[in-house]
Design a protein around this motif. Sequence first.
Motif, mmCIF file in Angstrom:
data_model
loop_
_atom_site.group_PDB
_atom_site.id
_atom_site.type_symbol
_atom_site.label_atom_id
_atom_site.label_comp_id
_atom_site.label_asym_id
_atom_site.label_seq_id
_atom_site.Cartn_x
_atom_site.Cartn_y
_atom_site.Cartn_z
ATOM 1 N N VAL A 37 38.173 2.179 55.744
ATOM 2 C CA VAL A 37 38.566 3.408 55.065
ATOM 3 C C VAL A 37 39.522 3.045 53.922
ATOM 4 O O VAL A 37 40.490 2.301 54.137
ATOM 5 N N ILE A 38 39.228 3.524 52.740
ATOM 6 C CA ILE A 38 40.118 3.298 51.594
ATOM 7 C C ILE A 38 40.571 4.652 51.070
ATOM 8 O O ILE A 38 39.799 5.411 50.493
ATOM 9 N N ASP A 39 41.859 4.940 51.315
ATOM 10 C CA ASP A 39 42.390 6.215 50.843
ATOM 11 C C ASP A 39 42.969 6.040 49.448
ATOM 12 O O ASP A 39 43.908 5.262 49.255
ATOM 13 N N MET A 40 42.434 6.778 48.500
ATOM 14 C CA MET A 40 42.875 6.654 47.113
ATOM 15 C C MET A 40 43.763 7.826 46.669
ATOM 16 O O MET A 40 44.222 7.875 45.524
ATOM 17 N N SER A 41 44.040 8.726 47.582
ATOM 18 C CA SER A 41 44.942 9.841 47.309
ATOM 19 C C SER A 41 46.358 9.292 47.127
ATOM 20 O O SER A 41 46.694 8.226 47.617
ATOM 21 N N SER A 42 47.187 10.050 46.422
ATOM 22 C CA SER A 42 48.604 9.700 46.286
ATOM 23 C C SER A 42 49.365 10.423 47.389
ATOM 24 O O SER A 42 49.557 11.641 47.314
ATOM 25 N N ILE A 43 49.781 9.694 48.414
ATOM 26 C CA ILE A 43 50.428 10.341 49.559
ATOM 27 C C ILE A 43 51.683 9.585 49.972
ATOM 28 O O ILE A 43 52.059 8.587 49.365
ATOM 29 N N ASN A 44 52.314 10.039 51.026
ATOM 30 C CA ASN A 44 53.492 9.390 51.592
ATOM 31 C C ASN A 44 53.094 8.049 52.215
ATOM 32 O O ASN A 44 52.250 7.997 53.094
ATOM 33 N N PRO A 45 53.721 6.949 51.778
ATOM 34 C CA PRO A 45 53.347 5.628 52.304
ATOM 35 C C PRO A 45 53.545 5.499 53.815
ATOM 36 O O PRO A 45 52.844 4.715 54.470
ATOM 37 N N GLY A 82 50.780 -5.480 48.239
ATOM 38 C CA GLY A 82 51.425 -5.789 49.522
ATOM 39 C C GLY A 82 50.758 -5.103 50.703
ATOM 40 O O GLY A 82 49.624 -4.616 50.605
ATOM 41 N N ALA A 83 51.481 -5.058 51.804
ATOM 42 C CA ALA A 83 50.958 -4.524 53.060
ATOM 43 C C ALA A 83 50.631 -3.027 52.969
ATOM 44 O O ALA A 83 50.964 -2.372 51.972
ATOM 45 N N VAL A 84 50.013 -2.491 53.982
ATOM 46 C CA VAL A 84 49.631 -1.075 53.979
ATOM 47 C C VAL A 84 50.832 -0.183 53.631
ATOM 48 O O VAL A 84 51.921 -0.381 54.178
ATOM 49 N N GLY A 85 50.630 0.751 52.755
ATOM 50 C CA GLY A 85 51.702 1.628 52.300
ATOM 51 C C GLY A 85 52.220 1.190 50.941
ATOM 52 O O GLY A 85 52.768 2.005 50.185
ATOM 53 N N ALA A 86 52.053 -0.097 50.638
ATOM 54 C CA ALA A 86 52.587 -0.631 49.385
ATOM 55 C C ALA A 86 51.918 0.027 48.174
ATOM 56 O O ALA A 86 52.554 0.231 47.131
ATOM 57 N N GLY A 87 50.652 0.356 48.318
ATOM 58 C CA GLY A 87 49.968 1.042 47.225
ATOM 59 C C GLY A 87 50.660 2.342 46.903
ATOM 60 O O GLY A 87 51.011 2.631 45.750
ATOM 61 N N ASN A 88 50.903 3.139 47.936
ATOM 62 C CA ASN A 88 51.552 4.428 47.696
ATOM 63 C C ASN A 88 53.019 4.310 47.325
ATOM 64 O O ASN A 88 53.535 5.127 46.550
ATOM 65 N N THR A 89 53.701 3.313 47.874
ATOM 66 C CA THR A 89 55.096 3.120 47.458
ATOM 67 C C THR A 89 55.142 2.792 45.966
ATOM 68 O O THR A 89 55.981 3.317 45.223
ATOM 69 N N THR A 90 54.229 1.944 45.532
ATOM 70 C CA THR A 90 54.155 1.600 44.112
ATOM 71 C C THR A 90 53.870 2.849 43.280
ATOM 72 O O THR A 90 54.496 3.079 42.237
ATOM 73 N N LYS A 91 52.941 3.655 43.766
ATOM 74 C CA LYS A 91 52.627 4.898 43.058
ATOM 75 C C LYS A 91 53.855 5.802 42.986
ATOM 76 O O LYS A 91 54.118 6.430 41.957
ATOM 77 N N LEU A 92 54.608 5.875 44.077
ATOM 78 C CA LEU A 92 55.806 6.717 44.066
ATOM 79 C C LEU A 92 56.841 6.186 43.081
ATOM 80 O O LEU A 92 57.478 6.964 42.353
ATOM 81 N N ALA A 93 57.026 4.869 43.065
ATOM 82 C CA ALA A 93 57.945 4.272 42.091
ATOM 83 C C ALA A 93 57.487 4.659 40.685
ATOM 84 O O ALA A 93 58.296 5.040 39.830
ATOM 85 N N ASN A 94 56.204 4.565 40.471
ATOM 86 C CA ASN A 94 55.609 4.954 39.186
ATOM 87 C C ASN A 94 55.949 6.417 38.852
ATOM 88 O O ASN A 94 56.395 6.736 37.743
ATOM 89 N N GLN A 95 55.769 7.288 39.816
ATOM 90 C CA GLN A 95 55.989 8.715 39.555
ATOM 91 C C GLN A 95 57.463 9.050 39.344
ATOM 92 O O GLN A 95 57.796 9.954 38.576
ATOM 93 N N VAL A 96 58.320 8.333 40.052
ATOM 94 C CA VAL A 96 59.759 8.481 39.845
ATOM 95 C C VAL A 96 60.102 8.127 38.398
ATOM 96 O O VAL A 96 60.813 8.862 37.700
ATOM 97 N N ILE A 97 59.564 7.017 37.953
ATOM 98 C CA ILE A 97 59.879 6.547 36.599
ATOM 99 C C ILE A 97 59.303 7.495 35.548
ATOM 100 O O ILE A 97 59.978 7.841 34.571
ATOM 101 N N VAL A 98 58.078 7.938 35.762
ATOM 102 C CA VAL A 98 57.462 8.861 34.797
ATOM 103 C C VAL A 98 58.280 10.148 34.690
ATOM 104 O O VAL A 98 58.600 10.615 33.587
ATOM 105 N N ALA A 99 58.638 10.717 35.827
ATOM 106 C CA ALA A 99 59.404 11.970 35.808
ATOM 107 C C ALA A 99 60.725 11.776 35.078
ATOM 108 O O ALA A 99 61.135 12.611 34.255
#
Lengths: 293, 293, 293, 293
Positions: B90-98, B161-178
């Motif tokens: 399963v590959i979840d591509m949604s932006s969610i809580n890591p 990185g490990a599971v969750g790292a994708g979404n953590t990276t996305k969150l860092a991205n969204q923090v910076i964008v905002a």
Amino acid sequence: MKLGFIGLGIMGKPMAKNLVKAGHDLTVFDFKEDAVEELVADGATEAKTGKEVAEKSDVIFTMVPNSPNVEAALFNEGGVAEGLTAGKTVIDMSSINPLASQGFAKRLAKLNVGFLDAPVSGGEPKAIDGSIAIMVGGDKDLYEKNKDLLEIMGGSVTYVGAVGAGNTTKLANQVIVALNIAAVSEGFALAKKAGLDPKMVFDAIHTGLAGSTVMDAKVPMMIDRNFKPGFRVDLHIKDLQNALDTSHALHVGLPLTAEVMEILQVVKNDGNGGDDHSAIAKFYEKINDLTID
Amino acid sequence: MKLGFIGLGIMGKPMAKNLVKAGHDLTVFDFKEDAVEELVADGATEAKTGKEVAEKSDVIFTMVPNSPNVEAALFNEGGVAEGLTAGKTVIDMSSINPLASQGFAKRLAKLNVGFLDAPVSGGEPKAIDGSIAIMVGGDKDLYEKNKDLLEIMGGSVTYVGAVGAGNTTKLANQVIVALNIAAVSEGFALAKKAGLDPKMVFDAIHTGLAGSTVMDAKVPMMIDRNFKPGFRVDLHIKDLQNALDTSHALHVGLPLTAEVMEILQVVKNDGNGGDDHSAIAKFYEKINDLTID
Amino acid sequence: MKLGFIGLGIMGKPMAKNLVKAGHDLTVFDFKEDAVEELVADGATEAKTGKEVAEKSDVIFTMVPNSPNVEAALFNEGGVAEGLTAGKTVIDMSSINPLASQGFAKRLAKLNVGFLDAPVSGGEPKAIDGSIAIMVGGDKDLYEKNKDLLEIMGGSVTYVGAVGAGNTTKLANQVIVALNIAAVSEGFALAKKAGLDPKMVFDAIHTGLAGSTVMDAKVPMMIDRNFKPGFRVDLHIKDLQNALDTSHALHVGLPLTAEVMEILQVVKNDGNGGDDHSAIAKFYEKINDLTID
Amino acid sequence: MKLGFIGLGIMGKPMAKNLVKAGHDLTVFDFKEDAVEELVADGATEAKTGKEVAEKSDVIFTMVPNSPNVEAALFNEGGVAEGLTAGKTVIDMSSINPLASQGFAKRLAKLNVGFLDAPVSGGEPKAIDGSIAIMVGGDKDLYEKNKDLLEIMGGSVTYVGAVGAGNTTKLANQVIVALNIAAVSEGFALAKKAGLDPKMVFDAIHTGLAGSTVMDAKVPMMIDRNFKPGFRVDLHIKDLQNALDTSHALHVGLPLTAEVMEILQVVKNDGNGGDDHSAIAKFYEKINDLTID
Ligand SMILES: NC(=O)C1=CN([C@@H]2O[C@H](COP(=O)(O)OP(=O)(O)OC[C@H]3O[C@@H](n4cnc5c(N)ncnc54)[C@H](OP(=O)(O)O)[C@@H]3O)[C@@H](O)[C@H]2O)C=CC1
Ligand SMILES: NC(=O)C1=CN([C@@H]2O[C@H](COP(=O)(O)OP(=O)(O)OC[C@H]3O[C@@H](n4cnc5c(N)ncnc54)[C@H](OP(=O)(O)O)[C@@H]3O)[C@@H](O)[C@H]2O)C=CC1
Ligand SMILES: NC(=O)C1=CN([C@@H]2O[C@H](COP(=O)(O)OP(=O)(O)OC[C@H]3O[C@@H](n4cnc5c(N)ncnc54)[C@H](OP(=O)(O)O)[C@@H]3O)[C@@H](O)[C@H]2O)C=CC1
């Protein structure tokens, strides 16, 4: 046309050198003997006071730390004002309070002396290779007349409006830079605390919407623990103080700028005033007990 | 290899289409009939439930709004989990809580099903032309095995990185964008209040250290009073909520992110939740009685 | 002992009157003729300059708006300093920057003139009935010698340390007051938005741990839509500017104070600088489209 | 009337004891055997499940940590709901999310069971001597019917509106308390950095407009380096999370509350989650390298 230059520091010295290199007759003054001698070796003429610079020049550039220094250079005893005559021009390239620029312009106008505020963006290397960005405020005609001179020192020269507009633009620039540094600091602090490798995060996001000149320039510095300036925390504190003094005079609310100013105070208090402003990250490292590396 | 895709919204639909276009055998499911029919017309197979998608596929992609939607898609009655067998992915591509990603990975591991979190950055146009950025967390080998599939949908695919790292990276991205949007909003609010023309300020600073993808993309929108999304305020609120939920779980202090979240609440409350996130500027316009144009 | 008083404004006039009422020989000066005449009618002597006040007095009180006004009153041409002789005492009761107080003390020390900074807390009614709180910084012996005089004007007189300590204490006080007003504004904005009746909330919580002098004094004003000062927003901006100038000089980070300062700018910009500082609530009302009533 | 009580922790145990002491027939349940036995020794009846409590009682009180615990106590297998019949009443005295209270009320209404949310303010000592403040939301008649019972446990019982209003009021209370603690922390950090003695500052200002229950209760604790709870940082984090979840659901912007939440994360991360919430001061001490003593 005869030129004068006052303030031969990290930025002023290479800028003055570029004027000499371009073949201009330049008279210089600074408290630092070394810098003056270096310019003289390049072909400039030494003056012993600002007054003397003004007497010998048609256009006088100033490049000193802050509003009180510009005031001193222009209006103290032996200062530029004493040597000015009608028709000359003063171009202040220091980053100062735009309200101060407007005050200086008014005082010089009484002597029939023109004034432009023309602060710059880009550090020492860009000053050396003549690629700094220059944002200019003042009379449009006066700007047009002096544009060529400014283009010797800068890669881009942009007219932004009436006197003070140059410095207001510079302050907007500094507000954005400080907040962009804080932005990457928050994003990467979160990632690091979650156990990620900041280098990998950087690779994943720096080309996307989160990307910025600050991210490209500063995050690698944070990761490499290299806080050598670049642009010092102390100077950024000065600029944000000018920004907040200006915003408070205009009664415009800038909550995040005010917040980053407090962060910079902590960085300064911890002895890092001489660090590059990327040391804003150190605040986040301190409060969250981590390092972004 | 047989593929499944659940969630054919703004992003999921074009991403799924790109998989079909690349010649893959794709089974799709979404509540929205229209989107499903469009995919079927392109050559995909319709499924009536997530379970059915899972039964027919080796790798199942999900692209739904948030953590609870992923949970529902995977684990509700008739959901993906019921159709999974050992060895599937399963590959979840949604932006969610890591942290949610990590929970899903654990639950799927019990079924010997692999899991990657692979959120994306870049909006609809980039989803259409296959140039979104994808940041992937999970087992490195599993990532390597599925990298080619992801590259069909994305212009850059980065392992973080490990599971969750994708979404953590996305969150860092969204923090910076905002925060970068708030940064330009503060800088330009100051300039506007001081009487400057935002367009001139933009020209003067956007190529310097204050420059950012956000400045290039969003400031012209503000000046043109065009807040058509792009990326909606509502989605950014969701992402910052995930960022703050994550940071609070890790006890990492992110004062400016928290501040921008409050700003977004005000923007939302004023009826602008459907605007592009550049509408963060509207908060500053509201409090300071000005418009950045 | 002969006394002098400079600055017969909202606070200074009733304070000076209390000194006359207590039987003291008082010489007064202010730009405002009316106020001077009122004091003369009470039995005070008029002076035409600060110098004249100083010549006729052993202890000279100043009660003017801010640091530059104190500087002007003391050191301008015709100012107090010109009339001072060794052994006299200046007691500045204005709320100003403590670093300025320290500067004035040094300059007066060269004339062998003692200096106390003794700002007050409590508004006009307390100035009238002599119940203001006075916090005093300076030489302890000098304080002891002048305590009786201060007690004529104040209900409580507290020694808090070396010169500047009075004003630092006052700034700490003003920081706390501003934040306590913001605190009730946030709490009641939340309650109002949730549909509650602020009056009921007030009744439920004001006697508990959330209780404060600010809650008792200001929340009923908010509910009654009465923003008549009391203490004006403009004065609180002045005080927070002094607080932030001081904290920046000391490099101490005060994030919430900085935040409230930005809120006050918005209140001021909206034309409410003359309101009572409880108008901080108006910022919350504005951003959240509600009224706390 | 037969009463039930679930949750015999720091607060619940003394509250339940007060009901027994007042002569009420009380059935109790908690996971902690000790606490149950102590109540039984006092004359209460032990139940093995929430269901059993509900079966034996007309009014059932719950006093557990947070929304999920209330949900579990009421609706899990063996929970209260299974033992309820039409006409009974549930009174939740925990401090939880008001939106959760509203959800519980709706679910219980389907069973014709009444619901009040009645959180309390004041710590263990006030729970013991029956002087806590209770703020009650729900049907006014139901409130009137149960007021006498609540008055056994509380010194003041205040009706504040419809279901959820009790907890909204409590959240407003907690927002104000947290900000008032931050307020004194900022004021005293400034004073300390300026070299003043916090004790002297306290003496000078605590009776004036800056005074608050928080100042009187918490500043002496800071000065004495006593952070023994009182009310734990961990619980205040829970409450502010509920406040922010509520404010975000209502889209009301609370910038300072969000800021203090980040401060609390830092305090927690530094290992001080078990400290009294006056440990908010430790954030300021950490960032500014000082101690308020
Ligand atoms: N839009 C953008 O620019 C970007 C979005 N993202 C992220 O991508 C994700 C998807 O966003 P986006 O495509 O815009 O969202 P949309 O709301 O457009 O699409 C989501 C789709 O998923 C469907 N869905 C929801 N739950 C289920 C379920 N349990 N089973 C099957 N289908 C379901 C929805 O159907 P229905 O509507 O009927 O519920 C809807 O069609 C989000 O996490 C977003 O944050 C990332 C980068 C950019
Ligand atoms: N108002 C309040 O509730 C409280 C005020 N304070 C503080 O007390 C101080 C005084 O406040 P307030 O009385 O309200 O202020 P006002 O503006 O009412 O009074 C100040 C007076 O000083 C006069 N003045 C100014 N400069 C000079 C000078 N160089 N020589 C002689 N007179 C001068 C002014 O005259 P003119 O106006 O003509 O310039 C004016 O009459 C401030 O620092 C304030 O922050 C403290 C606690 C409460
Ligand atoms: N402490 C204080 O000063 C104040 C607290 N409050 C509020 O009061 C509430 C209670 O706080 P406090 O007494 O300190 O908390 P405690 O953690 O001391 O007590 C809660 C008790 O409830 C029990 N419990 C939890 N879930 C269940 C369940 N499903 N069924 C039965 N028992 C359960 C717990 O058992 P176990 O531990 O075994 O899970 C524990 O004994 C909280 O909402 C708090 O915010 C309000 C004012 C002041």
